[in-house]
Design a protein around this motif. Structure first.
Motif, PDB file in Angstrom:
ATOM      1  N   VAL A 300       0.832  -1.196   0.000  1.00  0.00           N
ATOM      2  CA  VAL A 300       0.000   0.000   0.000  1.00  0.00           C
ATOM      3  C   VAL A 300       0.863   1.240   0.000  1.00  0.00           C
ATOM      4  CG1 VAL A 300      -1.701   1.322   1.309  1.00  0.00           C
ATOM      5  CG2 VAL A 300      -1.939  -1.152   1.074  1.00  0.00           C
ATOM      6  N   ASN A 301       1.947   1.226   0.722  1.00  0.00           N
ATOM      7  CA  ASN A 301       2.749   2.422   0.895  1.00  0.00           C
ATOM      8  C   ASN A 301       3.708   2.708  -0.256  1.00  0.00           C
ATOM      9  OD1 ASN A 301       1.691   3.113   3.425  1.00  0.00           O
ATOM     10  ND2 ASN A 301       2.960   1.576   4.424  1.00  0.00           N
ATOM     11  N   THR A 302       3.950   1.748  -1.121  1.00  0.00           N
ATOM     12  CA  THR A 302       4.959   1.928  -2.171  1.00  0.00           C
ATOM     13  C   THR A 302       4.380   2.017  -3.578  1.00  0.00           C
ATOM     14  OG1 THR A 302       5.260  -0.459  -2.322  1.00  0.00           O
ATOM     15  CG2 THR A 302       6.730   0.751  -0.829  1.00  0.00           C
ATOM     16  N   THR A 303       3.035   1.940  -3.734  1.00  0.00           N
ATOM     17  CA  THR A 303       2.424   2.053  -5.068  1.00  0.00           C
ATOM     18  C   THR A 303       1.490   3.263  -5.107  1.00  0.00           C
ATOM     19  OG1 THR A 303       0.580   0.619  -4.426  1.00  0.00           O
ATOM     20  CG2 THR A 303       2.502  -0.435  -5.422  1.00  0.00           C
ATOM     21  N   ASP A 304       1.288   3.822  -6.316  1.00  0.00           N
ATOM     22  CA  ASP A 304       0.390   4.979  -6.489  1.00  0.00           C
ATOM     23  C   ASP A 304      -1.054   4.493  -6.608  1.00  0.00           C
ATOM     24  OD1 ASP A 304       2.512   6.713  -6.437  1.00  0.00           O
ATOM     25  OD2 ASP A 304       2.815   6.659  -8.610  1.00  0.00           O
ATOM     26  N   SER A 305      -1.593   3.985  -5.497  1.00  0.00           N
ATOM     27  CA  SER A 305      -2.959   3.450  -5.510  1.00  0.00           C
ATOM     28  C   SER A 305      -3.998   4.467  -5.034  1.00  0.00           C
ATOM     29  CB  SER A 305      -3.048   2.193  -4.644  1.00  0.00           C
ATOM     30  OG  SER A 305      -2.684   2.501  -3.313  1.00  0.00           O
ATOM     31  N   ILE A 327      -7.946   1.412  -9.427  1.00  0.00           N
ATOM     32  CA  ILE A 327      -9.253   1.424 -10.101  1.00  0.00           C
ATOM     33  C   ILE A 327     -10.392   1.435  -9.090  1.00  0.00           C
ATOM     34  CG2 ILE A 327     -10.786   0.119 -11.621  1.00  0.00           C
ATOM     35  CD1 ILE A 327      -8.325  -0.860 -13.113  1.00  0.00           C
ATOM     36  N   ARG A 328     -10.281   0.596  -8.058  1.00  0.00           N
ATOM     37  CA  ARG A 328     -11.321   0.539  -7.030  1.00  0.00           C
ATOM     38  C   ARG A 328     -11.387   1.842  -6.251  1.00  0.00           C
ATOM     39  NH1 ARG A 328     -15.442  -1.575  -6.358  1.00  0.00           N
ATOM     40  NH2 ARG A 328     -15.246  -2.114  -4.145  1.00  0.00           N
ATOM     41  N   ASN A 329     -10.249   2.437  -5.959  1.00  0.00           N
ATOM     42  CA  ASN A 329     -10.239   3.713  -5.251  1.00  0.00           C
ATOM     43  C   ASN A 329     -10.901   4.817  -6.099  1.00  0.00           C
ATOM     44  OD1 ASN A 329      -9.060   3.025  -2.770  1.00  0.00           O
ATOM     45  ND2 ASN A 329      -6.993   3.130  -3.610  1.00  0.00           N
ATOM     46  N   LYS A 330     -10.646   4.745  -7.393  1.00  0.00           N
ATOM     47  CA  LYS A 330     -11.262   5.736  -8.276  1.00  0.00           C
ATOM     48  C   LYS A 330     -12.783   5.561  -8.310  1.00  0.00           C
ATOM     49  CE  LYS A 330     -11.277   7.393 -13.050  1.00  0.00           C
ATOM     50  NZ  LYS A 330     -10.743   7.208 -14.424  1.00  0.00           N
ATOM     51  N   GLU A 331     -13.259   4.315  -8.362  1.00  0.00           N
ATOM     52  CA  GLU A 331     -14.700   4.049  -8.376  1.00  0.00           C
ATOM     53  C   GLU A 331     -15.361   4.573  -7.112  1.00  0.00           C
ATOM     54  OE1 GLU A 331     -15.027  -0.131  -8.881  1.00  0.00           O
ATOM     55  OE2 GLU A 331     -14.665  -0.097 -11.049  1.00  0.00           O
ATOM     56  N   LYS A 332     -14.731   4.327  -5.966  1.00  0.00           N
ATOM     57  CA  LYS A 332     -15.308   4.790  -4.701  1.00  0.00           C
ATOM     58  C   LYS A 332     -15.273   6.311  -4.604  1.00  0.00           C
ATOM     59  CE  LYS A 332     -15.007   0.838  -1.639  1.00  0.00           C
ATOM     60  NZ  LYS A 332     -14.710   0.408  -0.254  1.00  0.00           N
ATOM     61  N   ALA A 333     -14.191   6.918  -5.098  1.00  0.00           N
ATOM     62  CA  ALA A 333     -14.095   8.377  -5.081  1.00  0.00           C
ATOM     63  C   ALA A 333     -15.182   9.000  -5.958  1.00  0.00           C
ATOM     64  CB  ALA A 333     -12.706   8.813  -5.547  1.00  0.00           C
ATOM     65  N   MET A 334     -15.432   8.394  -7.103  1.00  0.00           N
ATOM     66  CA  MET A 334     -16.480   8.896  -7.992  1.00  0.00           C
ATOM     67  C   MET A 334     -17.859   8.755  -7.362  1.00  0.00           C
ATOM     68  SD  MET A 334     -15.460  10.304 -10.772  1.00  0.00           S
ATOM     69  CE  MET A 334     -16.990  10.265 -11.705  1.00  0.00           C
ATOM     70  N   GLN A 335     -18.078   7.653  -6.635  1.00  0.00           N
ATOM     71  CA  GLN A 335     -19.351   7.450  -5.947  1.00  0.00           C
ATOM     72  C   GLN A 335     -19.575   8.534  -4.900  1.00  0.00           C
ATOM     73  OE1 GLN A 335     -19.666   3.602  -4.130  1.00  0.00           O
ATOM     74  NE2 GLN A 335     -21.794   3.884  -3.515  1.00  0.00           N
TER      75      GLN A 335
END
Length: 421
Positions: A300-305, A327-335
């Protein structure tokens, strides 16, 4: 002479005089045919430019001014041209052009068809008036009866034409939110508020509308505040003129000395908003990715997620780093962003609704009345159009309210038409 009157005269089995002036005035016998009548009617002279048709002058006060008649004549010419084009060879027309011509013909016809009928009625009215003025008692009674029927038809045609000329407001086809609040007058105002609530419920029942209370602050028959959703086609268009201060003059049930009290209730009618649709354009978004922080292990700490989405027009920014996947973070942010934009639009609509309501009803003071319900005189008076109906019981049970609504609509349409000139 109208054809129906012509037939009735023939039934008398005696020669009659056609009261058409000019070279067409001639004696008709029992064996005369409608062909002669049609030839005479066709000879009616057109009215001069910038002047009203003669039949309009006989009918009295007309809603259609000379300038409006000029506009209608232009539309009539356009309609006849479209009709001729559509009835000719249309094989050379493309699909889109044919659809446009059909729509133009249909839209223009909504005005021109009743206008053509109106001109025919004007001609009939002139002929009937000539019969009345001729002094022949055998014609006079029938002509008077026919004249009243013609005047009623003229009024109906003019209303149809005016409705067709005015621009359509899409909100009028929607449902409505009805808000009723007790104003000045204490308990009596709350009692009358309940009476109005029941009046609109009964009226909705007669129209086949759905009537659903949203909120109700009541104690017994006393209603301090009520918000109701009225659903159905054209609800707002019918109820839109009910907004304002409604004043009641009657002896309250709590009055021991029989004195008449004056109380008020405020009514606001607002168009029912459809569901807020949030459209987010890609060009309105700025998406940044970065490394997540906090607990989550080395991955989690070493990737641009982690994702931050900024909605540029509103400045709303949303971050999410709960998931390992970008991708999942983007979906939740859009929601989350969509929910925040929805809430923003909902609050904006609610604010506009409150402003609209305040404009519609004023302060609720007794002097700001739009309508008075006088129980002692069995009278309901709408002060905006100076119209009184002596059927208070019928209005309160919803059966006669439509008469007032119709008069308000007519006056509103005439005012709108005057502003168009």
């Amino acid at each position: 002479m109208s054809y129906s009157l012509f037939r009735r005269l023939l039934q008398r089995q005696r020669p009659v005089i056609c009261p058409i002036s000019g070279s067409f005035g001639q004696r008709f016998s029992l064996h005369s045919t409608p062909r002669i009548y049609k030839a005479a009617a066709a000879a009616a002279s057109p009215f001069a430019k910038d002047a009203l048709p003669a039949g309009s002058l006989i009918a009295g006060k007309s809603s259609l001014t000379p300038r409006i008649h000029d506009k209608l004549c232009v539309l009539k010419t356009k309609y006849d041209g479209l009709n001729e084009r559509m009835s000719g060879n249309i094989s050379d027309l493309g699909r889109d052009e044919l659809a446009k011509l059909s729509k133009d013909l249909s839209d223009t016809g909504l005005i021109v068809v009743p206008y053509k009928r109106l001109l025919e009625l004007y001609e009939e009215l002139v002929e009937l008036q000539q019969m009345i003025d001729s002094g022949d008692p055998s014609f006079r009674d029938m002509a008077l009866e026919e004249k009243q029927e013609t005047l009623d038809s003229i009024a109906a045609c003019e209303r149809e034409i005016i409705s067709g000329l005015l621009p359509k407001d899409s909100a009028e086809k929607a449902g409505a939110i009805l808000e009723i609040r007790a104003g000045t007058g204490g308990d009596e105002a709350s009692l009358f508020s309940g009476d109005l609530l029941r009046m609109y419920e009964r009226f909705a029942l007669t129209k086949g509308w759905k009537y659903r209370p949203i909120s109700l602050d009541a104690e017994g028959d006393m209603v301090k505040e009520a918000v109701v959703e009225v659903s159905g086609r054209g609800v707002f268009g019918v109820l839109m003129f009910e907004s304002g201060v409604h004043r009641v003059q009657r002896v309250p049930a709590t009055e021991s000395q029989g004195r008449i009290h004056t109380s008020t209730v405020t009514v606001a009618v607002l168009p029912q908003a459809t569901d807020v649709h949030i459209e987010i354009k890609d060009s309105d978004l700025r998406i940044d990715v970065f490394r997540a922080s906090g607990k989550g292990g080395q991955h989690v700490n070493t990737t641009d997620s982690a994702v931050r989405i900024t909605h540029i027009p509103t400045g709303i920014a949303v971050e999410n780093q709960q998931e390992r996947s970008q991708i999942r973070n983007k979906e939740k942010a859009m929601q989350i962003l969509r929910a925040r934009l929805y809430d923003r639009e909902r609050q904006k609509a609610e604010s506009q609704r409150r402003e609209s309501r305040n404009k519609l009803i004023g302060t609720g003071d007794r002097s700001e009345k739009c309508r008075t319900y006088n129980y002692a005189q069995n009278r309901v008076t709408d002060h905006r159009i100076n119209f009184s109906l002596y059927d208070l019981e019928g209005v309160m049970n919803g059966s006669s309210l439509q008469y007032i609504v119709d008069q308000l609509r007519i006056q509103n349409d005439l005012d709108e038409l005057a502003r168009m000139e």
